[in-house]
Scaffold this motif. Structure first.
Motif, PDB file in Angstrom:
ATOM      1  N   UNK A  13       0.818  -1.206   0.000  1.00 37.44           N
ATOM      2  CA  UNK A  13       0.000   0.000   0.000  1.00 37.44           C
ATOM      3  C   UNK A  13       0.860   1.268   0.000  1.00 37.44           C
ATOM      4  N   UNK A  14       1.596   1.497   1.047  1.00 37.74           N
ATOM      5  CA  UNK A  14       2.264   2.783   1.198  1.00 37.74           C
ATOM      6  C   UNK A  14       3.667   2.804   0.602  1.00 37.74           C
ATOM      7  N   UNK A  15       4.596   2.036   1.211  1.00 35.54           N
ATOM      8  CA  UNK A  15       5.993   2.105   0.797  1.00 35.54           C
ATOM      9  C   UNK A  15       6.210   1.685  -0.653  1.00 35.54           C
ATOM     10  N   UNK A  16       5.346   0.849  -1.186  1.00 31.43           N
ATOM     11  CA  UNK A  16       5.473   0.459  -2.593  1.00 31.43           C
ATOM     12  C   UNK A  16       5.468   1.696  -3.485  1.00 31.43           C
ATOM     13  N   UNK A  17       4.522   2.586  -3.237  1.00 31.11           N
ATOM     14  CA  UNK A  17       4.351   3.754  -4.098  1.00 31.11           C
ATOM     15  C   UNK A  17       5.226   4.926  -3.677  1.00 31.11           C
ATOM     16  N   UNK A  18       5.494   5.046  -2.372  1.00 28.61           N
ATOM     17  CA  UNK A  18       6.391   6.101  -1.918  1.00 28.61           C
ATOM     18  C   UNK A  18       7.807   5.887  -2.452  1.00 28.61           C
ATOM     19  N   UNK A 308       4.859   0.585  15.929  1.00 29.30           N
ATOM     20  CA  UNK A 308       4.255   0.960  14.647  1.00 29.30           C
ATOM     21  C   UNK A 308       4.732   2.334  14.208  1.00 29.30           C
ATOM     22  N   UNK A 309       4.955   3.236  15.190  1.00 32.30           N
ATOM     23  CA  UNK A 309       5.272   4.622  14.857  1.00 32.30           C
ATOM     24  C   UNK A 309       6.754   4.953  14.848  1.00 32.30           C
ATOM     25  N   UNK A 310       7.572   4.218  15.592  1.00 30.62           N
ATOM     26  CA  UNK A 310       8.923   4.686  15.899  1.00 30.62           C
ATOM     27  C   UNK A 310       9.809   4.848  14.670  1.00 30.62           C
ATOM     28  N   UNK A 311       9.702   3.957  13.683  1.00 30.52           N
ATOM     29  CA  UNK A 311      10.554   4.112  12.496  1.00 30.52           C
ATOM     30  C   UNK A 311       9.732   4.275  11.225  1.00 30.52           C
ATOM     31  N   UNK A 312       8.448   4.625  11.380  1.00 33.41           N
ATOM     32  CA  UNK A 312       7.611   5.068  10.262  1.00 33.41           C
ATOM     33  C   UNK A 312       7.631   4.094   9.095  1.00 33.41           C
ATOM     34  N   UNK A 313       7.268   2.868   9.366  1.00 33.31           N
ATOM     35  CA  UNK A 313       7.200   1.859   8.314  1.00 33.31           C
ATOM     36  C   UNK A 313       8.450   1.026   8.176  1.00 33.31           C
ATOM     37  N   UNK A 314       9.416   1.208   9.070  1.00 30.43           N
ATOM     38  CA  UNK A 314      10.659   0.449   8.996  1.00 30.43           C
ATOM     39  C   UNK A 314      10.551  -0.904   9.683  1.00 30.43           C
ATOM     40  N   UNK A 315      11.694  -1.424  10.102  1.00 25.80           N
ATOM     41  CA  UNK A 315      11.753  -2.780  10.643  1.00 25.80           C
ATOM     42  C   UNK A 315      10.905  -2.925  11.907  1.00 25.80           C
ATOM     43  N   UNK A 345      -2.954   5.178  13.553  1.00 25.03           N
ATOM     44  CA  UNK A 345      -3.773   6.300  13.105  1.00 25.03           C
ATOM     45  C   UNK A 345      -3.225   7.639  13.589  1.00 25.03           C
ATOM     46  N   UNK A 346      -2.393   7.596  14.631  1.00 24.95           N
ATOM     47  CA  UNK A 346      -1.968   8.822  15.301  1.00 24.95           C
ATOM     48  C   UNK A 346      -0.947   9.649  14.524  1.00 24.95           C
ATOM     49  N   UNK A 347       0.199   9.072  14.053  1.00 24.37           N
ATOM     50  CA  UNK A 347       1.287   9.918  13.544  1.00 24.37           C
ATOM     51  C   UNK A 347       0.883  10.897  12.440  1.00 24.37           C
ATOM     52  N   UNK A 348       0.353  10.396  11.326  1.00 23.98           N
ATOM     53  CA  UNK A 348       0.016  11.281  10.210  1.00 23.98           C
ATOM     54  C   UNK A 348      -1.101  12.248  10.582  1.00 23.98           C
ATOM     55  N   UNK A 380      -4.535   4.517   8.250  1.00 21.26           N
ATOM     56  CA  UNK A 380      -3.544   3.685   8.927  1.00 21.26           C
ATOM     57  C   UNK A 380      -2.241   3.624   8.135  1.00 21.26           C
ATOM     58  N   UNK A 381      -1.807   4.790   7.638  1.00 23.79           N
ATOM     59  CA  UNK A 381      -0.554   4.888   6.896  1.00 23.79           C
ATOM     60  C   UNK A 381       0.342   5.895   7.599  1.00 23.79           C
ATOM     61  N   UNK A 382       1.386   5.396   8.259  1.00 21.21           N
ATOM     62  CA  UNK A 382       2.255   6.266   9.046  1.00 21.21           C
ATOM     63  C   UNK A 382       3.317   6.959   8.200  1.00 21.21           C
ATOM     64  N   UNK A 383       3.486   6.502   6.961  1.00 29.65           N
ATOM     65  CA  UNK A 383       4.579   7.015   6.132  1.00 29.65           C
ATOM     66  C   UNK A 383       4.415   8.475   5.747  1.00 29.65           C
ATOM     67  N   UNK A 384       3.235   9.036   5.950  1.00 28.93           N
ATOM     68  CA  UNK A 384       3.041  10.450   5.655  1.00 28.93           C
ATOM     69  C   UNK A 384       3.926  11.354   6.494  1.00 28.93           C
TER      70      UNK A 384
END
Length: 480
Positions: A13-18, A308-315, A345-348, A380-384
């Motif tokens: 969903x997210x990192x694929x397109x980012x 879920x939030x600490x590395x924004x989609x990382x490991x 839901x929180x970070x972005x 539910x996408x923190x990468x924003x």
């Protein structure tokens, strides 16, 4: 230079397109021709042609799971994770081109080690261990990426069956049967694609069979399914080295010999070696998670949501998310899953709100980016948050991590549950998808408030404070 690339993240969903966007922008900025194929949740898009691959100087694979490389035979292939590419796309492209300059044909494919740190296709010393663990992780994530749609579909259908339980038992029974089937398929599918990631198509049959044994006969659950996938995949790899046939028998390897013997090996190991011990461990973990209440559940909720939030989609995000998804394997709504998604839901959302109420702490570009974060947060996408963290990591990351953690702790304290692993606020109208919705939303609101408050304290001003009207007037004056 002509470059081709493929991007794929776990959820698709997210990192694929980012990462695809980052590569395209960096490639153009560096003066290269680049085409990126995305392998997202809806399938492959912008697919590379044979001619494009043939004419390319290098192939970049930005993926968090295993990508088939047969069509890149004879080409230099440079691999990196999607998270790295999002943050350092230009650096990745330059390293990939340097890698291609030193490429000497002789192997089917030469692949740079993950993390984009080594320039050799043959890792040495401790780097070799890191690459091995990296590959194991990627095989696991490949299986989980195929598991997620089954959990999502099965969870929503099961939730709908609960909604009809009293008003129309017949419809509820039909929906329950379909939902149970979807849930029942998730471990075989996960195990099958872990094995396929390791050993290509010959691994699919033993992996799926092993997954069925984990979900049914041995009752070894999620852990058993993971082990079944790895046993199946590596047994195929071992058999490839043992059976070195020529001629007609070689043609029978992928369709008969490898699936037959690897399925027998996997089945026997699952039944007589892995099954019972893992079932005992799985039952213990399940009972422990189900028994968590009060302080223990709050701590668990905080940790999972913070990850879920600490590395924004990382490991850390992926490990926390995978743990939460695993708790759904029993088919029951999960406290951990509720904490994970509420925290996500929180970070972005919080950053979007912060750009509105504290514009003096953000650049004009960040304020514009904040508008898109509303939708990303709700989904539910923190990468924003990545562009904001890239500019001020010391302020942004602690703020979103603590805010998400507080939300996860509160959802656990209030006993909120969730039966689907994705969807954000868009699954809330589905009956039974989220348990205790009012407290769930309150938990998210508190986490957003914590993040915004910490952002106000930690983040320095980048422009003078002024009202929204004054800011609009300033922009209008600058435009004229």
């Amino acid at each position: 230079m002509k470059i081709v690339a493929v991007t794929a993240c776990i959820s698709g969903i997210a990192h694929t397109y980012l990462s695809a966007e980052a590569l395209e922008n960096a490639g153009k900025a560096l003066g290269h021709q680049i085409k990126v194929e995305t392998r997202g949740s809806i399938g492959a898009e912008n697919v590379l042609t044979e001619r494009e691959i043939r004419e390319a100087q290098v192939v970049i694979i930005a993926a968090d799971l295993s990508i088939p490389k047969e069509r890149f035979k004879g080409k230099p292939v440079y691999e990196a994770g999607t998270h790295e590419v999002v943050n350092k796309a230009g650096e990745i492209i330059e390293k990939a081109l340097k890698f291609s300059e030193n490429y000497q044909p002789g192997k089917e494919t030469m692949t740079a080690p993950k993390e984009a740190k080594a320039e050799s296709a043959e890792p040495q010393g401790d780097g070799g261990k890191n690459v091995i663990w990296s590959e194991i992780y990627r095989h696991l994530m490949c299986g989980i990426s195929y598991l997620i749609p089954f959990v999502v579909s099965g969870g929503i259908i099961m939730a709908l069956s609960f909604a009809f339980a009293e008003s129309n038992p017949e419809i509820a029974g039909i929906l329950g049967t379909i939902g149970d089937l979807a849930f029942g398929m998730m471990l075989p599918i996960m195990a099958g694609f872990i094995a396929q990631s390791i050993a290509d198509r010959p691994g699919l049959v033993p992996g799926i069979v092993g997954g069925f044994l984990a979900s049914g006969v041995t009752a070894s659950g999620f852990i058993g399914g993971v082990l079944a996938g790895f046993i199946a995949g590596y047994s195929v790899q071992l058999l490839k080295k043992i059976f070195r046939f020529k001629g007609g028998l070689r043609a029978m390897m992928p369709i008969l010999i490898l699936p037959l013997f690897s399925t027998l090996i996997t089945g026997i190991i699952m039944l007589f070696v892995i099954g019972k011990p893992v079932a005992i461990v799985n039952d213990f973990l399940t009972n422990w998670l189900n028994s968590l209440s009060g302080g223990s559940a709050v701590v668990l909720g905080f940790i999972v949501a913070a990850m879920i939030a600490v590395d924004l989609g990382g490991v850390f995000c992926r490990v926390g998310y995978a743990f939460a998804v695993a708790t759904l394997a029993t088919g029951q709504p999960s406290v951990a899953m509720a904490a994970a998604m509420a925290g996500g839901l929180v970070p972005s959302t919080a950053i979007a709100l912060a750009t509105v109420i504290m514009p003096h702490k953000f650049t004009d570009d960040e304020i514009e980016a904040g508008k898109g974060c509303w939708v990303l947060g709700a989904s539910f996408i923190v990468e924003g948050v990545i562009p904001f963290a890239a500019r001020d990591i010391k302020a942004v990351v602690p703020a979103v991590t603590l805010g998400a953690g507080v939300t996860g702790a509160l959802t656990a304290f209030f006993g909120c549950t969730q039966s689907v692993p994705h969807g954000g606020i868009w699954v809330m109208p589905v009956p039974g998808a989220i348990g205790n919705v009012p407290m769930y939303l309150l938990s998210v609101a508190v986490g957003v408030a914590v993040t915004v408050g910490l952002t106000a304290v930690l983040k320095k001003d980048v422009s003078p404070k002024m009202s929204r009207t004054q800011r609009k007037a300033q922009k209008a004056e600058a435009f004229q």
